[in-house]
Design a protein around this motif. Structure first.
Motif, PDB file in Angstrom:
ATOM      1  N   VAL A  17      -0.334   4.266   7.373  1.00 55.41           N
ATOM      2  CA  VAL A  17       0.853   4.302   6.527  1.00 55.41           C
ATOM      3  C   VAL A  17       0.462   4.992   5.228  1.00 55.41           C
ATOM      4  N   THR A  18       1.280   5.920   4.800  1.00 56.32           N
ATOM      5  CA  THR A  18       1.021   6.703   3.591  1.00 56.32           C
ATOM      6  C   THR A  18       2.039   6.325   2.536  1.00 56.32           C
ATOM      7  N   PHE A  19       1.566   6.162   1.297  1.00 57.71           N
ATOM      8  CA  PHE A  19       2.460   5.765   0.214  1.00 57.71           C
ATOM      9  C   PHE A  19       1.941   6.349  -1.092  1.00 57.71           C
ATOM     10  N   ARG A  20       2.781   6.258  -2.111  1.00 45.32           N
ATOM     11  CA  ARG A  20       2.420   6.725  -3.441  1.00 45.32           C
ATOM     12  C   ARG A  20       1.859   5.563  -4.256  1.00 45.32           C
ATOM     13  N   ALA A  21       0.634   5.747  -4.758  1.00 46.37           N
ATOM     14  CA  ALA A  21       0.054   4.733  -5.632  1.00 46.37           C
ATOM     15  C   ALA A  21       0.657   4.868  -7.022  1.00 46.37           C
TER      16      ALA A  21
END
Length: 610
Positions: free
Chosen positions: A277-281
């Motif tokens: 899963v890819t997300f914005r920190a």
């Protein structure tokens, strides 16, 4: 003995006693009444004895019943105790204050390498080879007898680690009459725990050395542990972090938080898809927004505790590259749409130009043929009407005029036919090349029966193509060979095929005039002639027509020759299995580039043909 018999004996005993009493009383006290006193005394004594005997007999019976019940219960209790002890997988036994084995299981007997019967009733500590160990164990037993408190102590026997569980066994009065002992072997467990510790240390060392970002989520306590590298990616100071799962999600940008939580909880529920899963920190003043990619796997720890362990990585470069790729794809789509629009416009223009060209061709054909027919007609009339009055030279001139006008008409017809080759659709299907070649050669023999040409045609030559166009190409190829062997002794023509079935290579070889390799580039161009018209007839359109037909089929054509050594014309026709049905559209690939022959010049035609 029955109650009646017991009472009778008691009565006889009482009577005997009474008689003795009366004799003594008579001797000592003669003044007392004899018979009355005797009867009363005997009767009372008898009744009292009978009553006492009945009560004693009944109590004895009840006591016997109770004793038998207690004996059976004791036997069942002992059997149950032995069964429980024997069911314990570790060595288990009961000893009294003298350390005598009261009960033991098979595991203990196996430990001593003896049978249960051999060691029951013995002191098990006397069987130990290590007397210091024996004294230590008996000391613990004495302490439990003295304190009445269960205890556990550890020791080592024969290199094996044991946890000895001691429990007092009490009777109904609360007195300790035995000690129950279970010796659990912890050696394998300790080795496993030590191995796990070593593996965890190696894993931590490897992670630290590789600077990998890892995290762990303990679902039982809802606690997340994040390595310094992972926390730095998430936007924190590079240190190990521990906190609740909700606090961990605080490092995720708000628009992505629900998606990340749903994915991680799905993994916790058993999702084994393994997709990251890819997300914005969260953004920081010291850095731009960072894209983080995490993935995890669920593990079941000892005791059924669920743990999720995963890694984290910086996905910023990949996400930006994908975004750029998407932009390029969108740009390509826009360019394709623009190209399709331009192609449609050019197609419309080309269609219009073709229609104009077709109209022009028809006009040229009609407008040129009319004056040519007039010239030829008037020349013929002049010869017929006034030929006897003309000088021989003038008659010769008129013959030349007629020949050239007729040749011009043939050129016009060939040009129109060449133009039509480009516009007419291909009607593909199975074509018997051997049969076509045979028909063409038979026609040439009928036209010139005086010629004796040795023609060899390979059998079973078949292709998939347009039969009408292939006939035109073969007529020109075989016709050329027939024409250029006209001045050769023992003329010979060979027609065959080589190569794989998917790309057959055909050839027409003759031993005729050949051609100069220096002029070979003109061979397949319209109106190009490598020999004078006075030597060999023709308009120079034939091989250009062949090249266009072969190119429309997706093939290539080339020639090999040397002057006065004949020529070989080769061509390829790519085959497709889905083109075997009649009238199927022809699909073509880039044609095969031929290999020049050592026998002479090679001309390769697989590009645009004018």
């Amino acid at each position: 003995m029955s109650r009646r018999g017991f009472g009778l004996r008691c009565a006889l005993a009482a009577a005997g006693g009474t008689c003795s009493y009366e004799l003594i009383k008579e001797a000592l006290f003669p003044s007392l009444s004899r018979w009355g006193s005797h009867a009363i005394t005997i009767s009372c004594a008898t009744l009292a004895a009978f009553f006492v005997a009945s009560v004693v007999d009944r109590n004895a019976t009840d006591l016997r019943t109770v004793l038998e019940a207690l004996r059976g219960r004791g036997e069942r209790t002992a059997a149950a105790l032995e069964a429980v002890v024997d069911a314990i997988p570790a060595p288990a036994f009961l000893v009294d204050r003298n350390y005598t084995l009261l009960t033991l299981n098979q595991a203990l007997a196996t430990r001593f390498r003896r049978s249960i019967e051999e060691i029951r009733g013995r002191n098990p500590f006397e069987l130990l080879g290590d007397q210091d160990l024996a004294r230590a164990r008996t000391r613990h037993i004495d302490e439990v007898f003295a304190t009445g408190v269960a205890t556990v102590f550890h020791d080592v026997n024969g290199g094996r680690h044991y946890a000895n569980h001691l429990c007092p066994v009490r009777n109904t009065d609360g007195e300790i009459w035995a000690i129950g002992i279970v010796a659990i072997d912890l050696t394998d467990l300790r080795e496993t725990q030590a191995q796990l510790v070593r593996e965890e240390e190696l894993l931590r060392f490897g992670l630290d050395a590789a600077h990998l970002a890892v995290w762990e989520w303990d679902l039982s306590t809802d606690t997340v542990i994040v390595s310094p590298e992972a926390l730095e990616l998430l936007g924190g100071r590079p240190r190990e972090w521990r906190g609740a799962f909700a606090d961990f999600l605080g490092y995720v940008e708000a628009p992505d938080r629900a998606r990340v939580e749903a994915k991680l909880r799905a993994i916790a529920s058993g999702d084994v898809s393994g997709e990251p899963v890819t997300f914005r920190a969260r953004a920081l003043p010291s850095r731009a927004m960072c894209w983080v990619e995490i993935q995890g796997r669920l593990f079941v720890a000892p005791g059924g505790r669920l743990r999720m362990v995963g890694t984290a990585g910086d996905a910023t470069a990949r996400v930006e590259a994908e975004a750029q790729r998407l932009e390029k794809e969108e740009e390509i789509l826009r360019l394709n749409a623009s190209l399709e629009r331009r192609v449609a416009e050019r197609t419309t223009e080309l269609t219009s130009a073709n229609r104009e060209l077709e109209a022009f061709s028809y006009s040229v054909s009609h407008d040129l043929r009319s004056p040519l027919r007039s010239i030829d007609g008037f020349a013929l009339a002049l010869l017929e009407d006034h030929g006897d009055r003309l000088e021989p030279e003038a008659r010769q001139y008129l013959d030349i005029v007629r020949q050239q006008t007729q040749r011009m008409g043939q050129i016009i017809d060939d040009l129109i036919g060449l133009a039509r080759l480009t516009r007419s659709p291909l009607r593909t299907g199975p074509v018997d090349v051997s049969a076509l070649c045979g028909e063409i050669v038979d026609e040439l023999r009928r036209r010139e029966p005086e010629r004796d040409v040795d023609v060899t045609i390979a059998q079973d030559m078949t292709v998939v193509g347009d039969a009408n166009l292939l006939r035109i190409a073969l007529e020109n190829l075989i016709g050329n060979a027939w024409k250029f062997t006209g001045r050769t002794r023992a003329p010979r023509i060979d027609i065959g095929v080589t190569g794989p079935a998917a790309m057959p290579e055909f050839h027409v070889t003759d031993n005729g005039a050949g051609f100069d390799p220096a002029h070979a580039s003109k061979l397949f161009q319209p109106f190009a002639r490598l020999h004078a018209a006075s030597e060999y007839e023709g308009t120079g359109i034939g091989l250009a027509t062949v090249a266009r037909i072969i190119k429309r089929h997706g093939g290539a054509v080339w020639a090999e020759s040397r002057p006065c050594e004949g020529a070989t014309l080769r061509w390829t026709l790519p085959q497709r299995h889905d083109d075997s049905r009649p009238n199927a559209p022809m699909t073509t690939n880039a044609p095969m580039t031929p290999t020049p022959s050592d026998s002479g010049a090679t001309v390769d035609i697989h590009g645009p043909v004018l």
